[in-house]
Design a protein around this motif. Structure first.
Motif, short mmCIF file in Angstrom:
data_model
loop_
_atom_site.label_atom_id
_atom_site.label_comp_id
_atom_site.label_asym_id
_atom_site.label_seq_id
_atom_site.Cartn_x
_atom_site.Cartn_y
_atom_site.Cartn_z
N ARG A 1 -9.42 1.21 -18.65
CA ARG A 1 -9.38 1.38 -17.16
C ARG A 1 -9.04 2.84 -16.86
N MET A 2 -9.40 3.69 -18.01
CA MET A 2 -9.37 5.13 -17.78
C MET A 2 -10.90 5.79 -17.63
N LYS A 3 -10.82 6.67 -16.58
CA LYS A 3 -11.99 7.29 -16.26
C LYS A 3 -12.64 8.21 -17.69
N THR B 1 -6.65 6.51 -7.85
CA THR B 1 -6.50 5.14 -7.02
C THR B 1 -6.57 3.94 -8.01
N ILE B 2 -7.60 3.82 -8.58
CA ILE B 2 -7.93 2.55 -9.53
C ILE B 2 -6.99 2.36 -10.68
N GLU B 3 -6.32 3.36 -11.24
CA GLU B 3 -5.39 3.05 -12.41
C GLU B 3 -3.80 2.43 -11.77
N VAL B 4 -3.81 2.99 -10.50
CA VAL B 4 -2.64 2.43 -9.77
C VAL B 4 -2.55 0.95 -9.26
N ILE B 5 -3.81 0.65 -8.57
CA ILE B 5 -3.88 -0.60 -7.84
C ILE B 5 -4.09 -1.66 -8.94
N GLY B 6 -4.92 -1.23 -10.19
CA GLY B 6 -5.20 -2.12 -11.13
C GLY B 6 -4.01 -2.33 -12.33
N ALA C 1 0.79 -1.24 -0.04
CA ALA C 1 -0.07 0.09 -0.05
C ALA C 1 0.83 1.35 -0.04
N ALA C 2 1.99 1.17 0.59
CA ALA C 2 3.00 2.25 0.85
C ALA C 2 3.40 2.61 -0.63
N LEU C 3 3.96 1.64 -1.24
CA LEU C 3 4.64 1.68 -2.69
C LEU C 3 3.51 2.18 -3.57
N ALA C 4 2.34 1.76 -3.31
CA ALA C 4 1.22 1.99 -4.25
C ALA C 4 0.85 3.84 -4.32
N LEU C 5 1.01 3.94 -2.96
CA LEU C 5 0.69 5.40 -2.55
C LEU C 5 1.76 6.20 -3.31
N GLN C 6 3.07 5.85 -3.07
CA GLN C 6 4.23 6.66 -3.64
C GLN C 6 3.86 6.57 -5.39
N LEU C 7 3.32 5.61 -6.03
CA LEU C 7 3.22 5.76 -7.40
C LEU C 7 2.09 6.78 -7.66
N VAL C 8 0.88 6.74 -6.74
CA VAL C 8 -0.20 7.66 -7.06
C VAL C 8 0.52 9.26 -7.03
N ILE C 9 1.24 9.36 -5.83
CA ILE C 9 1.74 10.67 -6.01
C ILE C 9 2.73 10.96 -7.01
N LEU C 10 3.87 10.17 -7.28
CA LEU C 10 4.85 10.52 -8.40
C LEU C 10 4.17 10.50 -9.74
N THR C 11 3.14 9.82 -10.05
CA THR C 11 2.42 9.96 -11.12
C THR C 11 1.27 10.69 -11.32
N ALA C 12 0.83 11.28 -10.33
CA ALA C 12 -0.67 11.98 -10.09
C ALA C 12 -1.58 11.14 -10.64
N SER C 13 -1.67 9.83 -10.60
CA SER C 13 -2.65 9.26 -11.10
C SER C 13 -3.68 8.78 -10.13
#
Length: 399
Positions: free
Chosen positions: A275-277, A251-256, A237-249
């Protein structure tokens, strides 16, 4: 030679050879290759040959077929085309079909019809749950032809002030179902769930009842310190949140995210349109910090997902990062809010254009004319922007 009543009942019964046998006066016995037998009336209308079925022989006898053919000839004498008259009668009967279909059944048919155009199962579940909770207790068993403004108000009024956002969605969904029912002739007249010029006179405007609640966001000045704290946390979860922040993506784009979507050699993450809104493929440029984060994740594990769930062939739960924020004692923040953090930083501290930052967030251009000409995705410019953002949140630069 007889011009009428050429056939006998025995001949009709014994006919075994495929073909068309005349009884006279336009009446024919038709035998197909499979030996199915039926009656056919042939005639000329405005110089064109036409044919009309009168029914199968096992249901319509020779005598009955002759009576039907006689009625057709009389219609022709009166200037009426019997086939057109038959079709008109059928359409009239369809229009007069029972209009007592319950609202619940109409809603089920509407959902079934539109399910394929909805992006995910969650949207369908929301439709069904809101109608079940709020609409069905009042409208569920009512014939759609009898639903009027009073019934709509009975559904909406109790929740309009306390659950405004939900109530507006319920109203829109009821309106859609009733529109479907009208088009399918289960009801007629104006839609009692319409807003403009109708319910807007009876209910307060949603904007006056409830202020828009924006996702709680971290101030960009605090982003580097937060990222340092986040990097000390353990788990996916911590790594996923880092990717969210670094890519400004989102939630669903990152976890999926799937391993196959990443090309580290070209430093790009391609999120497919499904997978895109916005329903469009989105290429995300990968900064050096993002590459360093992803490399060990892509080198290990056997799941198709970059962030797999503990059990089953599924991805990380969409609640995992929220639970992480609670453990970090930052329950005041939301995962989606980090997109706002990025946007505020780009707008207030950089010279990158709004167009580039909007493209980085995968926002759809609202103006259709402008969108028609904006065919590029500004990838090179976005790569520079995302590298600057990664350097900033990593503490390598200051605003």
């Amino acid at each position: 030679m007889r011009t009428l009543n050429r056939l006998t009942a025995i001949q009709v019964t014994r006919a075994k050879r495929p073909g068309v046998y005349s009884d006279g006066g336009g009446l024919y016995l038709q035998v197909t290759r499979s030996l199915a037998k039926s009656w056919l009336f042939r005639y000329m209308r405005q110089g064109k040959a036409r044919g009309m079925g009168l029914g199968p022989t096992h249901t319509v006898s020779l005598v009955d077929a002759r009576i039907k053919a006689l009625d057709c000839r009389r219609q022709l004498i009166d200037g009426v085309d019997p086939l057109d008259e038959k079709l008109a009668k059928r359409r009239a009967e369809q229009r007069e079909r029972p209009k007592s279909l319950p609202f619940r059944d109409c809603a089920s048919e509407y959902i079934k019809t539109h399910r394929a155009s909805w992006k995910n199962a969650k949207h369908q579940a929301q439709w069904e749950s809101t109608l079940t909770t709020y609409a069905y207790p009042v409208l569920g068993d009512m014939p759609v032809s009898e639903i009027d403004t009073d019934e709509i108000m009975e559904v909406l009024k109790p929740i309009w002030a306390s659950k405004t956002e939900t109530a507006t969605r319920v109203r829109g969904r009821i309106e859609s179902v009733l529109s479907w029912a009208t088009v399918n002739r289960y009801r007629s007249g104006l839609n009692p769930a319409r807003w403009k010029g109708h319910l807007d006179q009876l209910l307060a405007k949603p904007s006056r009842l409830q202020k828009v609640q924006h996702h709680s966001a971290l101030h960009y000045r605090d982003a580097p310190a937060f990222m340092t704290l986040l990097q000390s946390q353990e788990g996916l979860a911590a790594l996923a949140l880092q990717l969210v922040i670094l890519t400004a993506s989102r939630t669903i784009e990152v976890i999926g995210a799937r391993r196959s979507e990443f090309d580290l050699e070209c430093q790009v993450w391609t999120v497919p349109e499904e997978r895109m809104k916005g329903g469009r493929e989105h290429r995300v440029p990968l900064s050096t910090a993002t590459m360093a984060l992803l490399q060990p994740l892509l080198d290990t594990g056997s799941s198709a997902f970059v962030f797999p769930a503990i059990r089953g062939d599924k991805h990380l739960s969409n609640m995992a990062m929220l639970q992480l924020l609670k453990r970090m004692e930052r329950a005041d923040l939301t995962v989606h809010g980090f997109r706002s953090t990025f946007k505020d930083w780009a707008r207030e501290t950089t010279s990158h254009s709004k167009e580039v930052s909007e493209a980085a967030l995968a926002h759809i251009i609202g103006d259709q004319t402008e969108a028609a000409y904006a065919r590029g995705d500004l990838f090179a410019k976005r790569a520079c922007l995302m590298q600057d953002w990664a350097d900033y949140v990593s503490g390598q630069s200051t605003p």
